[in-house]
Design an enzyme around this catalytic site. Sequence first.
Site, short mmCIF file in Angstrom:
data_model
loop_
_atom_site.label_atom_id
_atom_site.label_comp_id
_atom_site.label_asym_id
_atom_site.label_seq_id
_atom_site.Cartn_x
_atom_site.Cartn_y
_atom_site.Cartn_z
N LYS A 1 -0.69 16.12 7.93
CA LYS A 1 -1.27 15.24 8.94
C LYS A 1 -0.19 14.62 9.82
CE LYS A 1 -3.70 11.46 7.65
NZ LYS A 1 -3.49 10.20 8.37
N ARG B 1 -5.92 -3.65 11.46
CA ARG B 1 -4.55 -3.27 11.06
C ARG B 1 -3.52 -3.88 12.02
NH1 ARG B 1 -4.60 3.02 9.34
NH2 ARG B 1 -2.53 2.43 8.56
N SER C 1 8.68 1.66 7.66
CA SER C 1 7.48 2.25 8.27
C SER C 1 7.89 3.37 9.21
CB SER C 1 6.68 1.20 9.03
OG SER C 1 5.68 1.81 9.82
N GLN D 1 5.86 4.97 11.07
CA GLN D 1 5.10 4.80 12.30
C GLN D 1 5.82 3.88 13.27
OE1 GLN D 1 1.17 3.53 11.18
NE2 GLN D 1 0.61 5.49 10.31
N ASP E 1 1.20 6.60 0.41
CA ASP E 1 -0.18 7.09 0.54
C ASP E 1 -0.74 7.64 -0.77
OD1 ASP E 1 -0.47 6.41 3.20
OD2 ASP E 1 0.28 8.33 3.93
N LYS F 1 -3.47 -0.87 4.95
CA LYS F 1 -3.87 0.50 5.22
C LYS F 1 -5.34 0.50 5.66
CE LYS F 1 -0.07 2.76 4.24
NZ LYS F 1 0.56 3.72 5.19
N ARG G 1 -5.73 -1.41 -0.21
CA ARG G 1 -5.77 -0.41 -1.27
C ARG G 1 -5.42 -0.98 -2.65
NH1 ARG G 1 -3.38 4.78 2.14
NH2 ARG G 1 -5.36 5.27 3.20
#
Length: 419
Positions: free
Chosen positions: A12, A112, A157, A159, A306, A333, A337
């Site tokens: 992904k 988020r 991170s 991202q 993840d 997330k 979680r």
Amino acid sequence: MLRGSFELIGDKSISHRSIMFSAISKGNNKVSNFLMGQDCLSTVACFRKMGVDIEIDGKDVFIKGNGLRGLKAPTGILDVGNSGTTIRLLMGILAGNDFESTLIGDASIGKRPMKRVTDPLRMMGCDITGKDDANFTPITVKGGHLHSIDYKMPVASAQVKSAIILASLYADKQSIIREKVKSRNHTEIMLKAFGADIKEDGLDIIVNPVDELFNQDIYVPGDISSAAFIIVGALISEGSEVLIKNVGLNETRTGIIDVVKNMNGNIEIIDERIVGGEKVGDLLIKYSKDLTATTIDKTIIPRLIDEIPVIAVLATQAEGTTIIKDAQELKVKESNRIKTVVDNLKRMGADIEELEDGMIIKGKTKLHGSTIETFKDHRIAMSFSIADLVSDSRVILDDPSCINISFPGYFDLLRDLAK
């Protein structure tokens, strides 16, 4: 019991990046083994709205790049759906393009935090506005004329790092991004292939601005985060033996393999090779009746963030006390979680305690059937579908369809392996 072999769906993280970097390159690009999940298709839709010609044929995608500065002002709002990767990396690209655009997403994206991206982009001179000082969507980006940055990452991170790297391609001079812990480096690997001037010095990433990126053909390796569910299923389900082909083995992503080995799990890497700059191999996993507990902390968390929900399921079937800590990132997330995993596993009879930054799991315990609150979180749904393999009665997911976000065809695969 799970038995058989299969070719793993595309990664992904790499699928997202293949579309984004092709779109801002010069020339014709082909992406093979692209993940046709909802998240990645959100990325495709956003770039089509900015004038990029993208054609899909089976698992292949053909992208005619507009060039680094050739994107057009979008025709309407850019909707990222459920994809945190799309919105955060896209903001880095939009920061360098001289037009205005507004980004939104689904209810989960709306909760988020985005200031971790919008703050450093503002430091580079980008005009960004949005809800709660641009911490939440909708967020509007007015791009162009960026300054360089020397930025110390407050959190690990990929991202956030990737957004800053992408913005740095458009900056007036050299930028440096300084990590505390090495996060996923797919952006660095792929951008170098496209011709970006990126160097790494320890935990520092040095990015020089460029005039253009150049077209590439990309093969997307299998997604180890998706493989994790089948890995755990084979380890805990008696009589199982599964061969997973074409798994991406980038060292920033293989924490799940290290944890399985630490827990005395039977996993073997076969035919390790390099494809498009990324390490790839096949994984052979066998049922492991003598699993033992482990401790997971900040030294490995960025390499398996993840996978923690399904690792928690694994820990319920291991002798001893497993401790997961330094995992605060799980709270922001698709769902919280930590709480979601703990609450659902308690319903199933697990001996589990919630921590501020993780959880404590005592095994080995017999799990009971239950209805699972997924909060539309794909990784929660898949994790508890694996718990069903060792439960004394059926596990019912309140929203199994959310799995299509990252793993279309997941239940068909699970049924084939369980025959």
